[in-house]
Design an enzyme around this catalytic site. Structure first.
Site, short mmCIF file in Angstrom:
data_model
loop_
_atom_site.label_atom_id
_atom_site.label_comp_id
_atom_site.label_asym_id
_atom_site.label_seq_id
_atom_site.Cartn_x
_atom_site.Cartn_y
_atom_site.Cartn_z
N TYR A 155 -4.38 -0.41 4.90
CA TYR A 155 -4.20 -0.97 6.25
C TYR A 155 -5.56 -1.22 6.89
O TYR A 155 -6.31 -0.29 7.16
CB TYR A 155 -3.37 -0.06 7.15
CG TYR A 155 -1.97 0.22 6.66
CD1 TYR A 155 -1.39 -0.54 5.64
CD2 TYR A 155 -1.21 1.24 7.21
CE1 TYR A 155 -0.11 -0.27 5.18
CE2 TYR A 155 0.07 1.51 6.77
CZ TYR A 155 0.60 0.75 5.74
OH TYR A 155 1.87 1.02 5.29
N HIS A 205 1.19 3.88 -3.09
CA HIS A 205 1.69 2.84 -2.18
C HIS A 205 2.73 1.92 -2.83
O HIS A 205 3.72 1.56 -2.21
CB HIS A 205 0.49 2.03 -1.65
CG HIS A 205 0.76 1.36 -0.34
ND1 HIS A 205 -0.23 1.15 0.58
CD2 HIS A 205 1.88 0.85 0.21
CE1 HIS A 205 0.28 0.54 1.64
NE2 HIS A 205 1.56 0.36 1.44
#
Ligand code: NAP
Length: 277
Positions: A58, A116
């Site tokens: 992110y 992830h």
């Protein structure tokens, strides 16, 4: 705030946490957006949503720095989860990525470190060996996965010699219910927490129009809640599920913090399940 068990551990986490994708500058420092993101996260923590989900991906790590700033000076217990990107799934890369994340987060230990997305180019056994090393060295307390299918969860678990995977973070909301077919029942049976990401459909629920949304609005109006609160509460009616909405707007944060203080009745639950089938 309500809590749910984290996997089969003896600890519990808030049923509503704080997502951070897009909190602060998207691609790097942006002082006004960062400040707004920090204020939103601090407000969320003050309102008992003491579970923050972030990822090295992110904002190329910047989101973790924003989280660190939101945590600065606080002495309350906050459950912090981050994620390693698939391109770092080789053994040494996992260890190095975790250390970089901890540095950005300003922490010595994460509560949960998640893979992830699956990466078929690196054997899962190699990645999981590194995850166990991180637990052994005290850099993370728990291991989780994200976007893993049932088969991939099984393989990941089989690769661990003495730890259990505690969670799978997957998309789940009224507008994306694909996990109901296999991933959710598996998590419930095997005692994994299902961390629902994009529980507001990445903004599709706040903005949605059409007949299903009319049903949602009707239920919300009758209950005196917002449609987003009802949609989040619907997500939480599923066993083993916690949700991590992202809200940069403080009004949204306040709304989301109220979500777990009441329970949708079974008729309304069914009505919405049918409307969004
Ligand atoms: P989301 O939480 O479903 O939706 C976020 C959007 O909803 C934002 O535009 C937000 O607006 C708005 N919103 C939030 N609360 C609201 C409310 N009460 N009323 C009206 N609008 C509201 O989408 P998301 O960010 O994709 O998912 C949440 C988190 O899940 C992410 O931040 C990230 O931590 C995680 N995630 C993980 C993965 C993965 O692959 N593991 C993928 C996607 C997301 P404002 O920001 O303006 O308040």
């Amino acid at each position: 705030m309500q809590f749910r068990p984290l996997g089969r551990t003896d600890e519990s986490i808030p049923v509503v946490g704080l997502g951070t994708w897009g909190i602060g500058g998207e691609i790097g420092p942006d002082s006004s957006r960062d400040e707004a993101g920090i204020q939103a996260l601090r407000l969320g923590l003050d309102l008992e949503m003491k579970f923050i989900d972030t990822a090295e991906m992110y904002g190329a790590g910047h989101s973790e720095e924003v989280v660190a700033r939101a945590l600065q000076g606080r002495h309350d217990r906050v459950f912090v989860a981050s994620k390693v990107s698939p391109r770092h799934f080789a053994y040494d890369d996992v260890l190095a990525a975790a250390k970089r994340s901890l540095k950005r987060l300003g922490l010595k230990q994460m509560d949960l470190y998640q893979l992830h997305w699956p990466n078929s180019r690196i054997p899962i056994s190699e990645t999981m060996k590194a995850m166990e090393k991180l637990v052994k060295d005290g850099l993370t307390r728990h291991i989780g996965v994200s976007n893993f299918s049932v088969e991939q969860m099984k393989e990941a678990q089989q690769s661990l010699s003495h730890k259990k995977i505690v969670s799978n973070q997957v998309e789940f909301s009224l507008v994306d219910r694909s996990v109901e077919a296999g991933i959710m029942p598996y998590c419930q049976k095997e005692g994994l927490t299902l961390i629902a990401y994009s529980p507001l459909g990445q903004g599709k629920i706040p903005r949605g129009r059409g007949s299903s949304f009319k049903v949602l609005d009707k239920v919300a109006e009758r209950l005196g809640k917002s449609r987003n609160q009802v949609a989040l509460n619907w997500v939480l009616q599923h066993d083993s599920v916690v949700a991590i909405p992202k809200a940069a707007d403080t009004g949204h944060v306040r709304e989301n913090a109220e979500v777990a203080k009441w329970k949708l009745g079974s008729e309304d639950y069914q009505r919405l399940a049918k409307a969004f089938a």
